[in-house]
Write a protein that holds these residues in place. Structure first.
Motif, PDB file in Angstrom:
ATOM      1  N   THR A 162      43.464  45.910  30.832  1.00 11.14           N
ATOM      2  CA  THR A 162      44.270  47.172  30.808  1.00 11.14           C
ATOM      3  C   THR A 162      43.563  48.361  31.790  1.00 11.14           C
ATOM      4  O   THR A 162      44.156  48.955  32.397  1.00 11.14           O
ATOM      5  N   SER A 163      42.102  47.916  31.947  1.00 11.96           N
ATOM      6  CA  SER A 163      41.198  49.064  32.599  1.00 11.96           C
ATOM      7  C   SER A 163      40.475  48.634  34.010  1.00 11.96           C
ATOM      8  O   SER A 163      40.064  49.286  34.347  1.00 11.96           O
ATOM      9  N   VAL A 164      41.001  47.268  34.344  1.00 10.35           N
ATOM     10  CA  VAL A 164      40.117  46.934  35.507  1.00 10.35           C
ATOM     11  C   VAL A 164      41.050  45.628  35.909  1.00 10.35           C
ATOM     12  O   VAL A 164      41.350  44.698  35.420  1.00 10.35           O
ATOM     13  N   SER A 165      41.080  45.615  37.319  1.00  8.51           N
ATOM     14  CA  SER A 165      41.820  44.402  38.065  1.00  8.51           C
ATOM     15  C   SER A 165      41.030  44.222  39.267  1.00  8.51           C
ATOM     16  O   SER A 165      40.280  45.063  40.074  1.00  8.51           O
ATOM     17  N   TYR A 166      41.160  42.989  39.625  1.00  2.35           N
ATOM     18  CA  TYR A 166      40.335  42.548  40.783  1.00  2.35           C
ATOM     19  C   TYR A 166      41.416  42.263  41.995  1.00  2.35           C
ATOM     20  O   TYR A 166      42.616  41.614  41.777  1.00  2.35           O
ATOM     21  N   LEU A 167      41.228  42.929  43.190  1.00  4.26           N
ATOM     22  CA  LEU A 167      42.136  42.541  44.254  1.00  4.26           C
ATOM     23  C   LEU A 167      41.899  41.553  45.201  1.00  4.26           C
ATOM     24  O   LEU A 167      42.597  41.476  46.293  1.00  4.26           O
ATOM     25  N   GLY A 168      40.629  40.921  45.092  1.00  2.00           N
ATOM     26  CA  GLY A 168      40.036  39.939  46.017  1.00  2.00           C
ATOM     27  C   GLY A 168      39.296  41.006  47.230  1.00  2.00           C
ATOM     28  O   GLY A 168      39.116  42.049  46.917  1.00  2.00           O
ATOM     29  N   ASN A 169      38.444  40.105  48.022  1.00  2.00           N
ATOM     30  CA  ASN A 169      37.549  40.685  48.803  1.00  2.00           C
ATOM     31  C   ASN A 169      36.569  41.810  48.291  1.00  2.00           C
ATOM     32  O   ASN A 169      36.146  42.810  48.923  1.00  2.00           O
ATOM     33  N   ASN A 170      35.977  41.404  47.082  1.00  2.27           N
ATOM     34  CA  ASN A 170      35.282  42.292  46.471  1.00  2.27           C
ATOM     35  C   ASN A 170      35.636  43.821  45.956  1.00  2.27           C
ATOM     36  O   ASN A 170      34.843  44.564  45.729  1.00  2.27           O
ATOM     37  N   ILE A 171      36.858  43.660  45.682  1.00  2.00           N
ATOM     38  CA  ILE A 171      37.551  45.110  45.339  1.00  2.00           C
ATOM     39  C   ILE A 171      38.160  45.229  44.073  1.00  2.00           C
ATOM     40  O   ILE A 171      38.945  44.200  43.975  1.00  2.00           O
ATOM     41  N   PHE A 184      30.011  45.494  36.860  1.00  2.00           N
ATOM     42  CA  PHE A 184      30.860  45.713  38.077  1.00  2.00           C
ATOM     43  C   PHE A 184      30.078  46.244  39.132  1.00  2.00           C
ATOM     44  O   PHE A 184      30.588  46.321  40.231  1.00  2.00           O
ATOM     45  N   ARG A 185      28.765  46.642  39.206  1.00  2.00           N
ATOM     46  CA  ARG A 185      27.917  47.353  39.967  1.00  2.00           C
ATOM     47  C   ARG A 185      28.064  46.790  41.366  1.00  2.00           C
ATOM     48  O   ARG A 185      28.085  47.559  42.422  1.00  2.00           O
ATOM     49  N   ARG A 186      28.141  45.402  41.594  1.00  2.00           N
ATOM     50  CA  ARG A 186      28.259  44.949  42.618  1.00  2.00           C
ATOM     51  C   ARG A 186      29.561  44.900  43.624  1.00  2.00           C
ATOM     52  O   ARG A 186      29.539  44.830  44.680  1.00  2.00           O
ATOM     53  N   PHE A 187      30.453  45.347  42.956  1.00  2.00           N
ATOM     54  CA  PHE A 187      31.934  45.663  43.427  1.00  2.00           C
ATOM     55  C   PHE A 187      31.794  46.841  44.228  1.00  2.00           C
ATOM     56  O   PHE A 187      31.487  47.932  43.865  1.00  2.00           O
ATOM     57  N   ASN A 207      47.869  38.702  49.769  1.00  2.00           N
ATOM     58  CA  ASN A 207      47.365  40.283  50.366  1.00  2.00           C
ATOM     59  C   ASN A 207      48.548  41.494  49.569  1.00  2.00           C
ATOM     60  O   ASN A 207      48.751  42.537  50.424  1.00  2.00           O
ATOM     61  N   THR A 208      49.219  41.032  48.673  1.00  2.00           N
ATOM     62  CA  THR A 208      50.017  41.772  48.058  1.00  2.00           C
ATOM     63  C   THR A 208      49.711  42.286  46.794  1.00  2.00           C
ATOM     64  O   THR A 208      49.147  41.208  45.829  1.00  2.00           O
ATOM     65  N   ILE A 222      44.637  51.662  48.117  1.00  2.00           N
ATOM     66  CA  ILE A 222      44.908  50.145  48.161  1.00  2.00           C
ATOM     67  C   ILE A 222      45.216  49.781  49.717  1.00  2.00           C
ATOM     68  O   ILE A 222      44.870  48.725  50.307  1.00  2.00           O
ATOM     69  N   HIS A 223      46.071  50.790  50.163  1.00  2.00           N
ATOM     70  CA  HIS A 223      46.675  50.439  51.578  1.00  2.00           C
ATOM     71  C   HIS A 223      45.569  50.394  52.656  1.00  2.00           C
ATOM     72  O   HIS A 223      45.470  49.698  53.515  1.00  2.00           O
ATOM     73  N   GLN A 224      44.523  51.584  52.317  1.00  2.00           N
ATOM     74  CA  GLN A 224      43.277  51.586  53.246  1.00  2.00           C
ATOM     75  C   GLN A 224      42.513  50.125  53.158  1.00  2.00           C
ATOM     76  O   GLN A 224      41.710  49.990  54.173  1.00  2.00           O
ATOM     77  N   GLU A 225      42.725  49.248  52.196  1.00  2.00           N
ATOM     78  CA  GLU A 225      41.859  47.980  52.200  1.00  2.00           C
ATOM     79  C   GLU A 225      42.856  46.981  52.893  1.00  2.00           C
ATOM     80  O   GLU A 225      42.439  45.600  52.628  1.00  2.00           O
ATOM     81  N   ARG A 226      43.816  47.254  53.621  1.00  2.00           N
ATOM     82  CA  ARG A 226      44.732  46.468  54.302  1.00  2.00           C
ATOM     83  C   ARG A 226      45.663  45.469  53.376  1.00  2.00           C
ATOM     84  O   ARG A 226      45.842  44.320  53.811  1.00  2.00           O
ATOM     85  N   LEU A 227      45.915  45.918  52.207  1.00  2.00           N
ATOM     86  CA  LEU A 227      46.760  45.363  51.196  1.00  2.00           C
ATOM     87  C   LEU A 227      48.135  46.032  51.140  1.00  2.00           C
ATOM     88  O   LEU A 227      48.249  47.213  51.415  1.00  2.00           O
ATOM     89  N   LYS A 228      49.225  45.136  50.902  1.00  2.00           N
ATOM     90  CA  LYS A 228      50.581  45.765  50.700  1.00  2.00           C
ATOM     91  C   LYS A 228      50.593  45.950  49.432  1.00  2.00           C
ATOM     92  O   LYS A 228      50.035  45.337  48.387  1.00  2.00           O
TER      93      LYS A 228
END
Ligand code: GLY
Length: 254
Positions: A162-171, A184-187, A207-208, A222-228
């Motif tokens: 509900t409160s955290v999602s993983y986008l890939g690429n350590n983000i 989650f400190r290392r992310f 990448n979406t 999210i766009h700044q991380e080059r994700l759509k």
């Protein structure tokens, strides 16, 4: 590239009785829920996900929240022992479908686990200790994976995701007021506040990123991380404390 599969279940008339801690307690509009679900499926198809759509189940009001029934660990799937009585048994028709792709393992009776509490990254699996998932689930999951399995306190909200999602690429996208963020400190993370909680639940595929309504600031980051991004209105599912990840089980076709 291997094919991505999503298992989904359409909402039916009983979805009106889905469990909800929503303080506004607004009634669910089934017609609108079906339309929003169709748009969700269309968004998955647009990004070339193969969708297996299961029929609605009158017996299980929370049926569209398929994610809670199953944890996918790549080579194997775990059948979740759901704590809520009204949800017990909801997974069996889903597991029949998933068995066509991988083995399903059962977990001991001492465990309660909702898939919405399991956040998988490349090296770690984070397990929310919540109203629905107990600590025994952490060791139980660890028996089936080489990844580190790490408990995370859920402070508010239904599930960890509900409160955290993983986008890939350590983000990550997260609401730091609703979970213990120390694991989650290392992310790197994109912060989202409690009033916008629903936009912390994102579904990233390739990448979406599918995300619900929320501040443009999060979308811009999210766009700044080059994700759509694809934004979807899932208001009727949010009334029952559901988010975008809850509405599918995603796995790679081997
Ligand atoms: N309505 C989702 C759940 O409470 O499980």
């Amino acid at each position: 590239m291997s094919k991505i599969i999503a298992v989904v279940r359409k909402p039916g008339p009983s979805f009106k009785q889905a469990i909800s801690a929503n303080p506004r307690n607004l009634p669910i509009d089934i017609k609108l829920a079906c339309l929003q679900h169709d748009r969700y499926v269309a968004a998955l198809k647009k990004i070339k996900v193969e969708v297996i759509s299961l029929p609605s189940l009158q017996k299980y009001p929370d049926g569209p929240f398929v994610e809670d029934t199953t944890v996918i660990l790549g080579h194997v799937a775990l059948a979740c022992p759901n704590k809520e009585k009204s949800r017990q048994g909801e997974g069996s028709s889903i597991h029949k479908e998933i068995k066509k792709f991988m083995a399903i393992e059962k977990l001991p009776h001492s465990i309660t686990l909702d898939g919405g509490d399991v956040l998988t990254t490349e090296k770690e699996i984070f397990v929310g200790i919540s109203k629905r998932t107990n600590r025994d689930a952490v060791d139980a999951i660890a028996k089936f994976t080489k990844k580190s399995v790490i408990p995370v306190e859920v402070l508010s909200g239904l599930h960890l995701k509900t409160s955290v999602s993983y986008l890939g690429n350590n983000i990550l996208v997260l609401d730091p007021s609703s979970i213990d963020i120390s694991p989650f400190r290392r992310f790197k993370w994109i912060e989202n506040g409690k009033p916008n909680r629903y936009s912390s639940n994102c579904l990233a595929i390739g990448n979406t990123v599918l995300l619900s309504k929320g501040p443009d600031e999060v979308v811009n980051k999210i766009h700044q991380e080059r994700l759509k991004t694809i934004r979807l209105d899932i208001s009727e599912f949010e009334k029952a404390d559901g988010g975008l990840t809850c509405m599918s089980i995603i796995f790679k076709k081997m």
